[in-house]
Design an enzyme around this catalytic site. Structure first.
Site, PDB file in Angstrom:
ATOM      1  N   ASP A   4      45.648  29.096   5.305  1.00  0.00           N
ATOM      2  CA  ASP A   4      45.438  30.133   6.325  1.00  0.00           C
ATOM      3  C   ASP A   4      45.552  29.547   7.727  1.00  0.00           C
ATOM      4  O   ASP A   4      45.457  28.327   7.922  1.00  0.00           O
ATOM      5  CB  ASP A   4      44.083  30.833   6.138  1.00  0.00           C
ATOM      6  CG  ASP A   4      42.881  29.884   6.248  1.00  0.00           C
ATOM      7  OD1 ASP A   4      42.964  28.759   5.723  1.00  0.00           O
ATOM      8  OD2 ASP A   4      41.876  30.276   6.863  1.00  0.00           O
TER       9      ASP A   4
ATOM     10  N   GLU B  13      39.921  28.794   5.174  1.00  0.00           N
ATOM     11  CA  GLU B  13      39.235  27.623   5.744  1.00  0.00           C
ATOM     12  C   GLU B  13      38.779  27.939   7.159  1.00  0.00           C
ATOM     13  O   GLU B  13      37.688  27.549   7.582  1.00  0.00           O
ATOM     14  CB  GLU B  13      40.178  26.408   5.755  1.00  0.00           C
ATOM     15  CG  GLU B  13      39.489  25.098   6.140  1.00  0.00           C
ATOM     16  CD  GLU B  13      39.461  24.814   7.637  1.00  0.00           C
ATOM     17  OE1 GLU B  13      38.761  23.870   8.047  1.00  0.00           O
ATOM     18  OE2 GLU B  13      40.127  25.534   8.418  1.00  0.00           O
TER      19      GLU B  13
END
Ligand SMILES: [Zn+2]
Length: 389
Positions: free
Chosen positions: A79, A141
């Site tokens: 991400d 994350e």
């Protein structure tokens, strides 16, 4: 588009493919995961998805070499942070090369590392690896190391557990063996509303919130004095209120006040200690007074997220390995959180080392130097040599 069977890509080509998937944490990452899955399959590497509860996101885990425990995992998050409100020179999701720099969202943080790891796969496959090299790609994350947790929970169960983990966050290929742990709490203070001319009939939630914040400020001052670790900038654990919202109108005693506070804990600081002290302060110094007027008054303290601080063991094998592979002899600490502390907690000693500069992460016109990708490829190549022995 699917990855052609067994086709080899350069790391920069792979990076362009990865950047083209808008994997902002608020969106799904399944397109990227399918691409990586397909690419790996094309090189004869099976991978496993660890899907989120809502089915919208997935981590991916793969093993090259002996399908076994041990070896090294290369860990990266798929991400990226949002581009909203940032002014980019060109489309953030189209990799642009200029003057030795590759521009695009996630180029440094941290698709550059994932692209490098994927580009190394054909060479790993061609070698006779004695120790496995695992790929561990996570999601979410950037919003608190959320997605890696279910994957870590499967290590040693459904997934072969690595002996060591290299987290490829951008460190300019330096070896990072410690980072602070961000922990965040939300505090909801509930008082009683009254006309502000009749203050004595109400319980002012803002007043009690500031009392709690005063206690936090005392703790902040104490933390500055307590443990000094010069690996970090600043060299102490920080604590601060980062958001506050209270009251409904200028002539009403505020019934509610909510604030968020955040610590960046040095390795060794126990966040429970901070929380317990604030709870005790609320119970002794705020609630009895509040309850005299309003029995329904309340203070709720909730930990919204915690990423453990990370500090490698003194004689850490993986730190020694990373130093050997990079040809360096010095380690560093950083103040941003990574997944390393979570791997470490699960018994897989970790180190942070990856291409690109953290200064470019999260910014408009994020970039990574092509020379950093080349350095990372050398590093991964030497890791292949190591895994053959
Ligand atoms: Zn990152």
């Amino acid at each position: 588009m699917s990855a052609a069977k067994g086709k080899s890509f350069t790391p920069v080509e792979l990076l362009a493919r990865l950047v083209a998937f808008d994997t902002t944490s608020s969106k799904n990452n399944l397109g990227l995961i399918a691409f990586v899955e397909d690419y790996l399959a094309g090189h004869g590497v099976a991978s496993r998805r660890i899907v989120s509860d809502d089915g919208q996101k997935s981590s991916l885990y793969a093993t090259i070499g002996p399908d076994d425990e041990g070896g090294v995992a290369l860990s990266g998050h798929t991400d990226v942070v949002p581009v909203d409100g940032q002014t980019w020179t060109s489309n953030p999701f189209t990799l642009r090369s200029e003057g030795g720099k590759l521009y695009g969202r996630g180029s440094a943080d941290m698709k550059g590392f994932i692209a490098s790891a994927l580009a190394a796969v054909p060479s790993y496959k061609a070698r006779k690896l004695k120790k496995p090299i695992h790929l561990a790609f996570s999601y979410d994350e950037e919003i608190g190391c959320i997605g890696v947790r279910p994957m870590i929970a499967e290590l040693g169960k459904d997934l072969p557990k690595p002996r060591m983990v290299i987290v490829g966050e951008p460190t300019s290929m330096q070896v990072v063996d410690a980072h602070k742990g961000p922990v965040r709490w939300q505090v909801d203070v509930k008082g009683r509303a009254a006309h502000s001319s009749m203050a004595h009939l109400g319980v002012n939630a803002v007043t009690y919130a500031t009392r709690l914040i005063g206690e936090l400020e005392r703790m902040e001052q104490e933390l500055k004095q307590r443990v000094i670790d010069i690996r970090f900038e600043p060299p102490y654990s920080t604590l601060q209120v980062t958001k506050i919202d209270g009251g409904t109108a200028t002539n009403i005693v505020p019934v509610g006040c909510t604030f968020v506070f955040d610590i960046r804990a040095l390795p060794g600081l126990d966040p429970d200690e901070i929380e317990t002290r604030l709870r005790r302060f609320a119970e002794k110094r705020c609630l009895p007074e509040m309850h005299e007027i309003a029995p329904e008054a309340d203070i709720r303290i909730e930990r919204v997220n915690a990423v453990p601080p990370f500090g490698a063991e003194r004689k850490s094998e993986v730190v020694a390995l990373a130093l050997k592979l990079t040809g360096q002899n010095e380690t560093y600490g950083v103040s941003y959180g990574t997944e390393a502390g979570l791997f470490q907690e699960a018994g897989a000693p970790a180190v942070v080392c990856g291409p690109g500069d953290i200064a470019q992460a999260h910014t408009a016109d994020e970039w990574i130097a092509e020379s950093q990708i080349a350095k990372c490829m050398d590093f991964l190549d030497r890791l292949g040599d190591w895994a053959e022995t």
